[in-house]
Design a protein around this motif. Sequence first.
Motif, mmCIF file in Angstrom:
data_model
loop_
_atom_site.group_PDB
_atom_site.id
_atom_site.type_symbol
_atom_site.label_atom_id
_atom_site.label_comp_id
_atom_site.label_asym_id
_atom_site.label_seq_id
_atom_site.Cartn_x
_atom_site.Cartn_y
_atom_site.Cartn_z
ATOM 1 N N GLU A 235 -14.822 22.541 -47.886
ATOM 2 C CA GLU A 235 -15.124 21.206 -48.432
ATOM 3 C C GLU A 235 -16.286 21.329 -49.435
ATOM 4 N N THR A 238 -15.061 22.752 -52.576
ATOM 5 C CA THR A 238 -14.263 21.775 -53.328
ATOM 6 C C THR A 238 -15.198 20.887 -54.160
ATOM 7 N N GLN A 309 -8.465 24.530 -56.179
ATOM 8 C CA GLN A 309 -9.516 23.643 -56.695
ATOM 9 C C GLN A 309 -10.181 24.237 -57.935
ATOM 10 N N ALA A 367 1.433 15.583 -53.468
ATOM 11 C CA ALA A 367 0.681 16.571 -52.687
ATOM 12 C C ALA A 367 1.656 17.376 -51.837
ATOM 13 N N LEU A 370 -2.698 21.013 -48.046
ATOM 14 C CA LEU A 370 -4.076 20.514 -48.042
ATOM 15 C C LEU A 370 -4.865 20.862 -49.304
ATOM 16 N N ARG A 371 -4.969 22.154 -49.613
ATOM 17 C CA ARG A 371 -5.865 22.545 -50.729
ATOM 18 C C ARG A 371 -5.229 22.217 -52.077
ATOM 19 N N SER A 373 -3.562 19.568 -52.608
ATOM 20 C CA SER A 373 -3.869 18.144 -52.793
ATOM 21 C C SER A 373 -5.260 17.975 -53.391
ATOM 22 N N ALA A 374 -6.196 18.792 -52.920
ATOM 23 C CA ALA A 374 -7.569 18.690 -53.436
ATOM 24 C C ALA A 374 -7.598 19.050 -54.916
ATOM 25 N N VAL A 392 -0.477 11.578 -49.406
ATOM 26 C CA VAL A 392 -1.904 11.867 -49.275
ATOM 27 C C VAL A 392 -2.261 12.350 -47.857
ATOM 28 N N LEU A 395 -3.938 15.645 -47.563
ATOM 29 C CA LEU A 395 -5.391 15.686 -47.799
ATOM 30 C C LEU A 395 -6.142 15.303 -46.524
ATOM 31 N N TYR A 399 -9.779 16.951 -44.989
ATOM 32 C CA TYR A 399 -10.990 16.437 -45.654
ATOM 33 C C TYR A 399 -11.363 15.110 -45.020
#
Length: 418
Positions: A235, A238, A309, A367, A370-371, A373-374, A392, A395, A399
């Motif tokens: 996190e 990110t 990211q 998305a 997870l990553r 989506s970020a 979403v 995500l 997060y």
Amino acid sequence: MEKLIIEGPSKLKGTVEISGSKNSSLPILAATALFGEEYTIKNVPRISDVHTMLLLLETLGAEFSFYSNDVHIDTRKISKWEAPYDLVKTMRASVVIWGALLGRFGKAKISLPGGCAIGDRPVDQHLKGFRALGHDTEIVSGYLESFTSNNTGGSYRFEIKTVTGTENLILASIFAKSETVLYNCASEPEVLDLINFLSSLGAKITKTGGTIKIVPVSSLSKQNEPYCVIPDRIEAGTFLALASLPGNDIEITKCAPDDLVSAIEAAESVGSVVKLGDNSISTHPADDLNSISLDTGPYPLFPTDLQAQFMSVLILAGGTSKIVENVFPNRFIHVAELRKLGAKISLDANIASIVGVRGLTRASMQASDLRASASLLIGALSASGRSEIHRVYHLDRGYESIDNKLESLGAKIWRKNE
Ligand code: EPU
């Protein structure tokens, strides 16, 4: 189902607090099943993966409460040793319950986790390791069925570094009859956090480089004080990617800069001036970003979990950047979505070439994990116009309150039902 709407481009300014680590919380919560007792774990992020792990523990017989970021869990009544398909399919990391159940009951039945959006994700190293340490394992009707024929300890050299594989073998070895030595282990901070948690309960584990030695104990002790999980380095990384974008001015607090050395180096290479405090990172981004090369690898190399990211930063850098994905060679599902914003990315096997563009424009994106989506979120925040990110829930797996955190930095972001 919800979608995120983002009105860009955003100039983000202010301070953001990092939540507790997802990838520490999951094995630490699983580890509470190893020895029936009451535990309090603090700094646990309120994310859906944590809820899935708590549900799995509840299915096995545990009782818990989860207030604010504190989990209180009582695992004395756990009597089942089967992790069912429904839970493992929603969260691959459920696999870390395997070692805990084997350690406690000498048997475990775990739904065989399949691949996922980031690629084929084998568990052969967990399996070979268990077998080497005296836990017979067969695959029967989609389940991994293990039972301990002779838990004498012993040694295993991982053929490839694996985070949850290392965690599983540690958990299964705490109550062996004699010493266990594991070679070529993963050294991710989350593995160390699990070791620290178990050591705080009297487990005897030492780690020297990639070698982990476990001297068995006959039981664990009652918890003297709550255990606090480490900050989430992914996190924090990110937000570091976001903080590296021109015009942003973000201070990242309650983080562990020492766990993020390779990501901080990447931020500096793109041109940011990074100032480190004991638990904080302040970044002054360059006006014009440099192109760079990134190679992902096991810790302390650049994390695969930050590849997507940082790609969303490099799409705006001058020149051509290169990313080599060495951990999950097919982890590029975000590329097709980032192209919708105007990014120029080409793929050749596990190598992405990114030709920087001057600006991005709005798009509707999907998305997929997870990553990824970020990375779409970072792209949408840089793009001009109103972007949408569908599905979403990916995500929300990892997060905690990310849209609220971004809003407090000045982003125009909100949720809407599909
Ligand atoms: N591998 C094998 N055989 C195995 C196990 C792994 O070949 O038996 C390979 C994998 O295919 C991969 C490499 O080894 O190429 C490393 O995989 P690893 O086992 O370390 O991954 P993991 O334990 O399943 C954890 C994190 C992931 C993170 C990876 C790599 C947790 C719960 N998950 O997964 O986190 O990407 O390590 O650092 O700790 C995320 O948070 O988004 C995430 C995917």
